[in-house]
Design a protein around this motif. Sequence first.
Motif, PDB file in Angstrom:
ATOM      1  N   ILE A 138       6.599   2.044   7.257  1.00 23.50           N
ATOM      2  CA  ILE A 138       5.160   2.089   7.538  1.00 23.50           C
ATOM      3  C   ILE A 138       4.648   3.526   7.484  1.00 23.50           C
ATOM      4  CG2 ILE A 138       3.389   1.646   9.292  1.00 23.50           C
ATOM      5  CD1 ILE A 138       5.168  -0.729  10.218  1.00 23.50           C
ATOM      6  N   LYS A 139       5.426   4.459   7.991  1.00 20.15           N
ATOM      7  CA  LYS A 139       5.037   5.875   7.929  1.00 20.15           C
ATOM      8  C   LYS A 139       4.953   6.359   6.481  1.00 20.15           C
ATOM      9  CE  LYS A 139       6.756   7.418  12.447  1.00 20.15           C
ATOM     10  NZ  LYS A 139       7.774   8.252  13.140  1.00 20.15           N
ATOM     11  N   GLU A 140       5.896   5.939   5.660  1.00 16.10           N
ATOM     12  CA  GLU A 140       5.870   6.305   4.247  1.00 16.10           C
ATOM     13  C   GLU A 140       4.650   5.709   3.546  1.00 16.10           C
ATOM     14  OE1 GLU A 140       8.305   8.154   1.717  1.00 16.10           O
ATOM     15  OE2 GLU A 140       7.598   9.076   3.568  1.00 16.10           O
ATOM     16  N   MET A 141       4.335   4.469   3.882  1.00 14.24           N
ATOM     17  CA  MET A 141       3.150   3.843   3.304  1.00 14.24           C
ATOM     18  C   MET A 141       1.896   4.621   3.695  1.00 14.24           C
ATOM     19  SD  MET A 141       4.203  -0.155   4.010  1.00 14.24           S
ATOM     20  CE  MET A 141       2.858  -0.950   3.123  1.00 14.24           C
ATOM     21  N   GLN A 142       1.821   4.991   4.960  1.00 14.60           N
ATOM     22  CA  GLN A 142       0.672   5.764   5.420  1.00 14.60           C
ATOM     23  C   GLN A 142       0.616   7.129   4.737  1.00 14.60           C
ATOM     24  OE1 GLN A 142      -1.428   7.405   9.560  1.00 14.60           O
ATOM     25  NE2 GLN A 142       0.451   6.208   9.664  1.00 14.60           N
ATOM     26  N   ARG A 143       1.767   7.734   4.534  1.00  8.20           N
ATOM     27  CA  ARG A 143       1.807   9.067   3.905  1.00  8.20           C
ATOM     28  C   ARG A 143       1.223   9.050   2.502  1.00  8.20           C
ATOM     29  NH1 ARG A 143       4.829  11.587   0.300  1.00  8.20           N
ATOM     30  NH2 ARG A 143       6.394   9.926   0.122  1.00  8.20           N
ATOM     31  N   VAL A 144       1.565   8.016   1.723  1.00  9.96           N
ATOM     32  CA  VAL A 144       1.176   8.044   0.301  1.00  9.96           C
ATOM     33  C   VAL A 144      -0.219   7.493   0.044  1.00  9.96           C
ATOM     34  CG1 VAL A 144       3.580   7.973  -0.479  1.00  9.96           C
ATOM     35  CG2 VAL A 144       2.284   5.821  -0.254  1.00  9.96           C
ATOM     36  N   VAL A 145      -0.861   6.868   1.048  1.00 13.78           N
ATOM     37  CA  VAL A 145      -2.244   6.449   0.815  1.00 13.78           C
ATOM     38  C   VAL A 145      -3.192   7.597   1.132  1.00 13.78           C
ATOM     39  CG1 VAL A 145      -1.817   4.003   1.213  1.00 13.78           C
ATOM     40  CG2 VAL A 145      -2.560   5.430   3.117  1.00 13.78           C
ATOM     41  N   LYS A 146      -4.345   7.551   0.502  1.00 11.10           N
ATOM     42  CA  LYS A 146      -5.366   8.573   0.703  1.00 11.10           C
ATOM     43  C   LYS A 146      -5.983   8.428   2.095  1.00 11.10           C
ATOM     44  CE  LYS A 146      -6.563   8.129  -4.204  1.00 11.10           C
ATOM     45  NZ  LYS A 146      -7.597   7.667  -5.171  1.00 11.10           N
ATOM     46  N   PRO A 147      -6.579   9.492   2.631  1.00 13.53           N
ATOM     47  CA  PRO A 147      -7.337   9.340   3.874  1.00 13.53           C
ATOM     48  C   PRO A 147      -8.372   8.227   3.726  1.00 13.53           C
ATOM     49  CG  PRO A 147      -7.051  11.657   3.353  1.00 13.53           C
ATOM     50  CD  PRO A 147      -6.533  10.889   2.163  1.00 13.53           C
ATOM     51  N   GLY A 148      -8.383   7.295   4.681  1.00 13.40           N
ATOM     52  CA  GLY A 148      -9.241   6.122   4.587  1.00 13.40           C
ATOM     53  C   GLY A 148      -8.600   4.973   3.851  1.00 13.40           C
TER      54      GLY A 148
END
Length: 247
Positions: A138-148
């Motif tokens: 989940i952290k990796e998914m959050q890292r690679v998505v853009k802000p928002g």
Amino acid sequence: MNKAKTKEQFVHEVFESIAPKYDLMNDVLSFRRHKAWRKFTMAKLGVKPGETAIDLCCGTCDWTISLAKESKTGGIVGLDFSRSMLDYGERKVRSLGLDSQVSLVQGNAMSLPYDDNTFDYATIGFALRNVPDLVQVIKEMQRVVKPGGTVVSLELSKPTWQPFKSIYYFYFQKVLPLLGKLIAKKYEQYRWLPESLVHFPDHRELAGIFRETGLTDVEVYPLTGGIAALHMGFKPKLVEGGLRDAE
């Protein structure tokens, strides 16, 4: 060898071996509801033309293809650690003429080979319970998505009401492995899949994990009596001087 590595190797062997019958067994596993769940999820996401996404543990690429059809202009990545799964997915992508829109990559969901803030969406379907460390993924998914950007999990879950709960667990734990043996000639693999759900968080606990990793405005949708659940969370947006929550 640590437990995470042992699980990773075992899961890899399972999915390499069940790839030929994966789509058929998905119908059996979900009472043929998995396509309706994906359709519901896509409606909630509202992917716009030109938006980008990475679909983790993409398997045979059903969700990857749905994302590509909505994006239209490309920028969709399907990532899986199973070469056999990707081979089946590649045939689907090619048959639909989506080669120019979809890139299929063999890789590890625990350590994504992409820069921060790359995609509009990061999705994972029916695989979060199988990874060695779901928080890390989940952290990796959050890292690679853009802000928002949006982090999305569509996963089997735990029914909460009787008598459906008892009926479902009997089917999942007793009947499904026998169907796996009959249809896919794989008993041990389909005996393990129900066991993978035992220690997996229920939909409320998983929503809490989404929030603990820093995702905001987390939305949860139990589906078909709770046998599956959709989770969506948003990466905080950048503002001058720091971050603020996604609107």
